[in-house]
Design an enzyme around this catalytic site. Structure first.
Site, PDB file in Angstrom:
ATOM      1  N   HIS A  29       0.446  -1.020  -0.232  1.00 46.39           N
ATOM      2  CA  HIS A  29       0.356   0.767   0.157  1.00 46.39           C
ATOM      3  C   HIS A  29       0.760   1.668  -0.059  1.00 46.39           C
ATOM      4  O   HIS A  29       0.337   2.641  -0.705  1.00 46.39           O
ATOM      5  CB  HIS A  29      -0.629   0.021   1.261  1.00 46.39           C
ATOM      6  N   GLU A  30       2.268   1.148   0.824  1.00 45.48           N
ATOM      7  CA  GLU A  30       2.384   2.766   0.821  1.00 45.48           C
ATOM      8  C   GLU A  30       3.307   2.395  -0.264  1.00 45.48           C
ATOM      9  O   GLU A  30       3.926   3.682  -0.454  1.00 45.48           O
ATOM     10  CB  GLU A  30       3.769   2.247   2.195  1.00 45.48           C
ATOM     11  N   HIS A  77       1.281   4.320  -2.756  1.00 47.47           N
ATOM     12  CA  HIS A  77       1.791   5.943  -2.367  1.00 47.47           C
ATOM     13  C   HIS A  77       2.313   6.441  -3.003  1.00 47.47           C
ATOM     14  O   HIS A  77       2.275   7.751  -3.686  1.00 47.47           O
ATOM     15  CB  HIS A  77       1.662   6.142  -0.796  1.00 47.47           C
ATOM     16  N   GLU A 132      -6.943   6.292  -1.080  1.00 44.08           N
ATOM     17  CA  GLU A 132      -6.427   5.516  -0.559  1.00 44.08           C
ATOM     18  C   GLU A 132      -7.145   3.664  -1.409  1.00 44.08           C
ATOM     19  O   GLU A 132      -6.338   3.266  -1.461  1.00 44.08           O
ATOM     20  CB  GLU A 132      -7.385   5.660   0.949  1.00 44.08           C
ATOM     21  N   ASP A 157      -4.839   0.991  -2.423  1.00 42.66           N
ATOM     22  CA  ASP A 157      -4.984  -0.247  -2.054  1.00 42.66           C
ATOM     23  C   ASP A 157      -5.358  -1.321  -3.379  1.00 42.66           C
ATOM     24  O   ASP A 157      -4.626  -1.905  -3.423  1.00 42.66           O
ATOM     25  CB  ASP A 157      -6.508  -0.153  -1.684  1.00 42.66           C
TER      26      ASP A 157
END
Length: 504
Positions: free
Chosen positions: A145-146, A149, A210, A214
């Protein structure tokens, strides 16, 4: 100045960073107080500034953040733990949309359940998050997930959609919050600088992204061979614990707000992915147990925790990981006989398993059997040359013997690591000790200076090199090398345009 003097007072330098960032980082470091409370609850920056920073600026910003973390002594630098989660991160990066983008993965000694990503490709896991996870795939889901980003340029999107938000505000607030300790007062102080409205716009926008993180993260998770449901499982369990616990939500839920719909969407996406063949997560359980045992402030509490869990654990893989953690806790309490019994049994069931071998070598050293420890580590080094965990432990036992022959061997082992590990201050410091014992005083002073520099002690590094340059026994190449590094460091120091505590 003694060759192995105490750790210097840390100021945070970077090479040619913009003056606004240098000023923010240094000013914040000068006023931060972490002696009473060392919590660093970092915000989830979760972005990359590709279109606003050059490649060199992104690299320099990442170096500044790492220096800041070292300044507050919150990095988990145990090679087995740090290496395990760094390998996990790069396994995911290899399957991401940007497999060649530079990343740095670190673990922070912070018991909050949180993770964050920052410009320059720095991705950090709090130890509390790792200890909260039930499976390897749950932690991998957070990392995926990070990583998403960063690869999806979310900071760039934020800057496009929030007219009042600028790179100086975004990066400057991270520097202030990091240096200020990360608690409520630090965040309030950052907002009080006049950027409260911009910060709220920034948070709102990152929350809107987000779902994309995901979606991309789950795909990366599956392609890397992890369970694609790991991300949703972790979100769901944190949400459930939060609802029943009656306490403030974990930091991760505040920086990554999770709803029932978001969990359901993550599960639906995971269901469309091919399910990989699952291993037994033994490596993860060992890293998790080591983290708990090594960084619990009270070894007696760690011992009690492991004993209690062993009573209710029927999975032998998990049980062996708990026994490993218990052995470490017992060793820290100097209960050497029981620790050895546990490690002997573990090695019989899992012969050659590196964490057990290294812990047995550490136990031999702690009980005064340097010969046995050295023999075991020499055998491991011959089998796995270049392994950083082995190299550091082998180097330490050789230096502990305090004789020129062992020290010379240590310099050979550690010099090999320095070819690739140019950003590890502990490695430089150990190499400095080995070189000093081996009679290589010039190399020792240079390595010690690099150790100071990586921890942010530019002035101390300069002092070390200036003393070295004044020696009259340097050959041409040594003097040229030292002079060149001195000039580099002087340029860095000249970039400081705010006073530091020593200058006041």
């Amino acid at each position: 100045m003694s060759l192995m003097q105490t750790q210097p007072t840390v100021k945070i330098p970077t090479r040619r960073l913009p003056r606004w960032l240098l000023a923010l980082i240094v000013a914040a470091a000068a006023t931060a107080s972490v002696a009473q409370e060392r919590r660093i609850d970092l915000p989830d920056m979760g972005n990359s500034a590709d279109n606003y920073l050059s490649d060199s600026e992104k690299r320099e910003y990442a170096e500044a953040i790492l220096m800041q973390m070292r300044a507050y002594n919150i990095l988990v630098d145990d090679p087995l733990i740090a290496g395990y989660f760094s390998d996990m991160g790069f396994r995911l990066v290899a399957m991401s949309d940007e497999p060649t983008k530079p990343f740095t993965f670190v673990v922070l000694d912070e018991n909050r359940v949180n993770a964050f990503a920052a410009p320059g490709g720095v991705v950090a896991l709090h130890s509390g998050l790792i200890l909260e996870a039930e499976t390897e795939s749950e932690v991998a889901g957070v990392l995926a997930h990070e990583i998403a980003h960063i690869t999806q340029l979310h900071l760039y999107r934020t800057l496009q959609n929030a007219q009042n938000l600028t790179i100086p505000i975004a990066l400057g607030m991270l520097a202030l919050i990091l240096a200020g300790g990360g608690g409520g007062e630090a965040i309030a102080g950052a907002v009080a600088t006049g950027t409260g409205l911009q910060q709220q716009a920034y948070i709102n926008f990152t929350r809107a992204n987000e779902s994309e993180a995901d979606r991309i993260g789950i795909r990366t998770l599956a392609m890397a061979g992890y369970d694609p449901e790991g991300m949703a499982d972790f979100f769901e369990r944190l949400n459930r614990v939060n609802r029943t616990g009656g306490e403030q939500p974990p930091e991760f839920l505040r920086t990554h707000p999770v709803t029932v719909n978001r969990i359901a969407e993550a599960k639906d996406r995971a269901a469309t992915m091919q399910q990989p063949e699952r291993g037994n997560d033994f490596g993860f359980y060992l890293a998790q147990a080591r983290l708990r045992a090594m960084f619990e402030p009270r070894p007696a509490d760690a011992e009690a925790w492991f004993r209690n869990r062993l009573e209710f654990t029927h999975d032998e893989i998990r049980a062996d990981a708990l026994r490993y953690g218990l052995a470490i806790a017992l060793q820290k309490r100097r209960e050497f006989d029981e620790a050895r019994e546990l490690l002997d049994e573990l090695l019989k069931r899992h012969p050659g398993r590196l964490p057990f071998e290294l812990q047995m070598a550490a136990l031999d050293a702690d009980t005064g059997d340097d010969a046995a420890a050295t023999e075991r580590l020499a055998s491991l080094w011959a089998l796995f040359p270049g392994n950083h965990a082995i190299a550091m432990q082998y180097g330490k036992i050789l230096v502990h013997q305090d004789n020129p022959e062992s020290a010379a061997l240590a310099t050979e082992v550690l010099r090999r690591q320095l070819r690739d590990k140019t950003d590890d201050p502990a490695l430089y410091e150990l190499y400095a000790r080995a070189a000093a014992q081996a009679g290589e005083s010039v190399r020792a002073s240079e390595a010690l200076a690099e150790s100071y520099f990586l921890r942010g002690g530019v002035k101390e590094a300069l002092q070390q090199l200036e003393m070295l340059k004044r020696r009259d026994d340097l050959n041409y190449y040594q003097r040229a090398r030292v002079t060149a590094r001195l000039e580099e460091m002087r340029i860095i120091l000249a970039d400081f345009d705010v006073s530091t505590p020593d200058d006041a």
